[in-house]
Design a protein around this motif. Structure first.
Motif, PDB file in Angstrom:
ATOM      1  N   TYR A 101       0.868  -1.174  -0.060  1.00 20.45           N
ATOM      2  CA  TYR A 101       0.009  -0.005  -0.051  1.00 20.45           C
ATOM      3  C   TYR A 101       0.877   1.268   0.113  1.00 20.45           C
ATOM      4  CZ  TYR A 101      -3.652   3.188   1.527  1.00 20.45           C
ATOM      5  OH  TYR A 101      -4.578   4.351   1.416  1.00 20.45           O
ATOM      6  N   GLY A 116       0.249   5.292   0.722  1.00 14.51           N
ATOM      7  CA  GLY A 116      -0.568   6.219   1.365  1.00 14.51           C
ATOM      8  C   GLY A 116      -0.077   7.709   1.726  1.00 14.51           C
ATOM      9  N   GLU A 135       2.358  10.546  -3.924  1.00 18.31           N
ATOM     10  CA  GLU A 135       1.571   9.322  -3.673  1.00 18.31           C
ATOM     11  C   GLU A 135       1.287   8.796  -4.991  1.00 18.31           C
ATOM     12  OE1 GLU A 135      -2.476   7.961  -1.334  1.00 18.31           O
ATOM     13  OE2 GLU A 135      -2.490   9.889  -2.513  1.00 18.31           O
ATOM     14  N   ASN A 178      -4.066  -0.602  -3.417  1.00 14.28           N
ATOM     15  CA  ASN A 178      -4.629   0.856  -4.087  1.00 14.28           C
ATOM     16  C   ASN A 178      -5.312   0.585  -5.139  1.00 14.28           C
ATOM     17  OD1 ASN A 178      -1.579   1.656  -2.634  1.00 14.28           O
ATOM     18  ND2 ASN A 178      -3.045   3.391  -2.564  1.00 14.28           N
ATOM     19  N   ALA A 203      -8.705  -1.993  -1.754  1.00 18.49           N
ATOM     20  CA  ALA A 203      -8.265  -0.468  -1.928  1.00 18.49           C
ATOM     21  C   ALA A 203      -9.336   0.476  -1.018  1.00 18.49           C
ATOM     22  CB  ALA A 203      -8.051   0.178  -3.125  1.00 18.49           C
ATOM     23  N   ALA A 204     -10.621   0.187  -1.233  1.00 19.72           N
ATOM     24  CA  ALA A 204     -11.801   1.128  -0.923  1.00 19.72           C
ATOM     25  C   ALA A 204     -11.775   0.559   0.747  1.00 19.72           C
ATOM     26  CB  ALA A 204     -12.905   0.830  -1.731  1.00 19.72           C
ATOM     27  N   GLN A 223      -8.902   2.753   2.266  1.00 21.36           N
ATOM     28  CA  GLN A 223      -9.114   4.048   2.072  1.00 21.36           C
ATOM     29  C   GLN A 223     -10.240   4.412   3.061  1.00 21.36           C
ATOM     30  OE1 GLN A 223      -7.251   5.743  -0.186  1.00 21.36           O
ATOM     31  NE2 GLN A 223      -7.882   7.529   1.332  1.00 21.36           N
ATOM     32  N   ASP A 224     -11.274   3.854   3.336  1.00 21.92           N
ATOM     33  CA  ASP A 224     -12.304   4.035   4.542  1.00 21.92           C
ATOM     34  C   ASP A 224     -11.559   4.190   5.661  1.00 21.92           C
ATOM     35  OD1 ASP A 224     -14.444   4.343   2.840  1.00 21.92           O
ATOM     36  OD2 ASP A 224     -14.953   2.242   3.030  1.00 21.92           O
ATOM     37  N   ASP A 257      -8.404   5.021   6.413  1.00 19.84           N
ATOM     38  CA  ASP A 257      -7.683   6.173   6.671  1.00 19.84           C
ATOM     39  C   ASP A 257      -8.866   7.477   6.631  1.00 19.84           C
ATOM     40  OD1 ASP A 257      -5.484   4.913   6.253  1.00 19.84           O
ATOM     41  OD2 ASP A 257      -5.229   5.468   3.831  1.00 19.84           O
ATOM     42  N   ASP A 258      -9.790   7.426   5.861  1.00 25.56           N
ATOM     43  CA  ASP A 258     -10.771   8.436   6.266  1.00 25.56           C
ATOM     44  C   ASP A 258     -11.173   8.639   7.445  1.00 25.56           C
ATOM     45  OD1 ASP A 258     -10.532   9.056   3.446  1.00 25.56           O
ATOM     46  OD2 ASP A 258     -12.064   8.051   2.863  1.00 25.56           O
ATOM     47  N   HIS A 268     -13.721   7.308  -3.769  1.00 23.20           N
ATOM     48  CA  HIS A 268     -12.352   6.908  -3.921  1.00 23.20           C
ATOM     49  C   HIS A 268     -11.995   6.414  -5.402  1.00 23.20           C
ATOM     50  CE1 HIS A 268     -12.222   6.861   0.266  1.00 23.20           C
ATOM     51  NE2 HIS A 268     -13.092   5.813   0.450  1.00 23.20           N
ATOM     52  N   ALA A 283      -9.179   9.075  -7.297  1.00 24.24           N
ATOM     53  CA  ALA A 283      -7.847   7.962  -7.687  1.00 24.24           C
ATOM     54  C   ALA A 283      -7.593   8.095  -9.552  1.00 24.24           C
ATOM     55  CB  ALA A 283      -8.024   6.435  -7.493  1.00 24.24           C
TER      56      ALA A 283
END
Length: 685
Positions: free
Chosen positions: A34, A36, A83, A95, A304-305, A308-309, A311-312, A329, A333
């Motif tokens: 990954y 980020g 990134e 990702n 990846a989603a 990413q969730d 991270d959010d 997302h 991207a």
């Protein structure tokens, strides 16, 4: 979760600065998991290691992390750009990744000497318009990019109809003595034979460029002004030509529904997510004209989603429960990755809202203020609705195609009574031997997994030191070279099983056997190579193009290497060698199987076998051609530059013609001395 990670890794996490930056996670084999970005590296990275995430997707990824790299940057915008450059370069597993498909075509108007007082027609005075792909420069003018070759060619036809610009090559232009057919059908003004003055032609070029920029009203006004000036001077023929040009342009504007009032250059981006797959449909408006669209399909969407969730939610803080939709997302991207190295129009119309930070980073990168509209009105809404329909149609087609591909894979697995760990990673390697009467023998290996052929993993092997025409010896050699060191690595590893856990090749196709063997057989203590983001291994199924004889040879090799015989299957041609009558022959003693000509499993086997045959034949023919011209080419001969090579090829019609020529004939070519002719003859013989 922290008890599964090394103390060194946790110490590195604890020592991170509270600054913006980019981080990369690596697994045990050195593969990138990954990439980020973070406003605060310490806070973001620490959140991954502070609790147990269980069997979730994020938990699976964190459990694989053994090493980390970070880069501190000055701003979040700089972090975002870095990134996405790293994502495109490293192809991380978790990702959202878009394939690097940016070979957009352009419409090119060649540079010109704008002096209008030339006595004779000159290509430099009368620039031509052409279709173009490649890098741009400042000598010429480029319009685009366009979504497809069709869009460029349609635009060139419009310029021919309205402004009658030439499209012929300069060499053709310089040798014309009378106008060509395009002049006769009123698609060219005949500059090659001075049927239009340089000044008038320059007016047409300028108007064409203004039209491509979307300045249609100013073009019409300029044409009307010139028409009236000719009429006042009683130059009625010239005035009539301009009147016809105005009529043609007005007709084009009406037929093309050109928006002459507002938008000139706009990209419309619509995203659709369904069934674990996604499609971003990019529609382009250039010069006020809607030029068409182009679909893009990212990989790693679901995994990846999920990351990413996480991270959010980590950014929102404790107690946050609202995750960003996966469509957002995917769209962000795409915008971040796609516009690396591609011109960005000043306006984007999007089906989902995108972050202000992303737009600011793009503006900073390009030096152009970029805006995005999420809920457009009027003409923009129509454009967005068309793009959304296109995304839905393209994604439905992809899912239907993938469904049929998965069905074929499942049918083969069931027909052969196999039990792969996961259907998506079911791997087949197929071998074929090709030669012409024993000459230039080559073996091919093609690879199938994730329900499709993986041409980046194909290999060719030059077969040497065998009796010419001995296909069995060739098959033995290629199987030994393909699997010997993998089997050795499996025996040396106490945890590996031959059928599943041995690393296999994944490097790009090499040009030499030495490179092929090095890529195909990593040293036992080397980390596994990677392709497509997942470690490769010995295949679940090895297909050989042949019947009992080839299968017996494969069985001998696998028995000698201590590998599982059950994975070997031969594809034996049926009665009369008719397609659809093939039978499968097994190395472990099972009876032959006929799947039936309408079987989805046989269709898959036939596809893989035919691909191996095609790949072997193309390699064999290329090698044979090289051997027959002396194993050399003109580029490799000292003293032969581009001009001399072009003269030789023009005189003799190709490399074969040069090889067939004598020393005296070669020396008669301009610029070729007697000594160089002898050197060329020796090199090609």
């Amino acid at each position: 979760m922290s008890d599964v990670h090394s103390d060194q890794l946790l110490a590195e996490v604890a020592a991170l600065p509270a600054m913006p930056g980019v981080y990369r996670y690596f697994d045990a084999s050195g593969g990138v998991l990954y990439v980020g970005k973070a406003r605060n590296l310490k806070k973001r990275v620490s959140s991954y290691f502070q609790k147990n995430h269980g069997g979730t997707r994020i938990g699976h990824m964190i459990g694989k992390i053994v090493r980390m790299e970070t880069t501190v940057v000055r701003s979040e915008a700089e972090a975002l750009l870095l990134e996405n450059n790293l994502i495109k370069t490293l192809n991380p597993r978790y990702n959202i990744l878009f394939r690097d498909d940016k070979s957009y075509p352009y419409l090119k108007i060649f540079g010109t000497d704008k002096s209008a007082d030339a006595q004779a027609p000159s290509a430099s005075v009368f620039p031509r318009v052409a279709y173009y792909r490649g890098s741009v420069d400042r000598k010429h003018r480029y319009f685009g990019p366009y979504p497809s070759a069709w869009a460029v060619k349609e635009s060139i036809q419009l310029l021919q109809k309205v402004f009658r610009l030439r499209t012929c090559e300069d060499t053709v232009f310089a040798n014309r003595t009378r106008p060509c057919l395009l002049y006769q059908i009123k698609r060219c003004s005949g500059p090659c034979v001075n049927l239009v003055s340089p000044a008038d032609y320059q007016h047409d070029v300028a108007n064409a460029e203004a039209f491509l920029r979307g300045e249609t009203q100013s073009v019409l006004a300029a044409l009307e002004t010139r028409m009236m000036q000719h009429a006042e001077r009683l130059e009625f023929e010239q005035a009539a030509e301009l009147r016809n040009q105005i009529g043609a342009l007005s007709k084009v504007l009406h037929q093309q529904s050109v928006d002459t009032n507002s938008d000139k250059d706009v990209d419309i981006l619509a995203v659709k997510v369904q069934g674990g797959r996604a499609c971003v449909n990019l529609a382009m408006v250039r010069g006020g004209r809607h030029l068409g669209d182009r679909p893009y399909f990212p990989t790693h969407v679901e995994d990846a989603a999920a990351v990413q969730d996480f991270d959010d939610l980590a950014d929102q803080g404790v107690g946050a429960s609202s995750a960003v939709p996966v469509e957002v997302h995917v769209l962000e991207a795409f915008i971040a990755q796609h516009y690396i190295g591609v011109p960005v129009p000043p306006a984007l119309i999007t089906s989902e809202p995108v972050s202000r930070e992303l737009l600011d980073a793009l503006s900073e990168q390009t030096g152009v203020k970029i805006s995005a509209v999420h809920n457009p009105r009027e003409q923009r809404r129509l454009w967005l609705e068309m793009a959304q329909k296109g995304a839905a149609i393209q994604l439905a087609r992809l899912l239907a195609e993938e469904g049929s591909q998965q069905a074929r894979t499942r049918a083969l697995v069931e027909a052969l009574d196999l039990a792969p760990d996961e259907l998506d990673t079911f791997r087949i390697e197929c071998f074929d031997i090709s030669h012409t009467a024993g000459e230039s023998t080559q073996a091919s290996c093609v690879v199938f997994h994730h329900h499709k052929m993986q041409n980046a993993e194909y290999r060719r092997y030059n077969i040497n030191d065998i009796t010419p025409g001995d296909d069995y010896a060739a098959m033995r050699q290629v199987l030994m070279r393909r699997y010997a060191k993998l089997a050795e690595a499996g025996r040396d590893s106490p945890e590996a099983t031959p059928a599943q856990d041995v690393a296999a090749p994944a490097a790009p196709e090499p040009s030499t056997d030495a490179a092929a063997d090095a890529a195909a057989h990593p040293a036992p203590d080397a980390p596994p190579t990677r392709a497509g983001g997942s470690a490769q291994r010995l295949p679940d199924l090895v297909l050989v193009d042949g019947g009992k004889g080839q299968v017996s040879m494969a069985r001998e090799v696998f028995a000698e290497l201590g590998l599982d015989l059950a994975v070997i299957v031969g594809v034996e041609k049926g009665e009369g060698r008719k397609v659809g009558l093939e039978e499968l022959v097994f190395a472990d003693g099972r009876e032959k199987v006929y799947l039936g000509k309408d079987s989805a499993a046989l269709m898959l086997v036939a596809q893989i076998r035919d691909e191996a045959h095609r790949f072997a034949i193309t390699g064999m023919r290329a090698r044979r051609a090289k051997v027959r011209v002396g194993g050399s080419s003109l580029e490799e001969i000292p003293g032969i530059g581009a001009k001399k090579r072009a003269r030789l090829l023009q005189r003799f019609g190709g490399v074969r013609g040069v090889a067939a020529a004598g020393v005296d004939d070669i020396a008669s070519v301009e610029g070729i001395s007697r000594e160089l002719a002898e050197e060329i003859y020796r090199a090609l013989h």
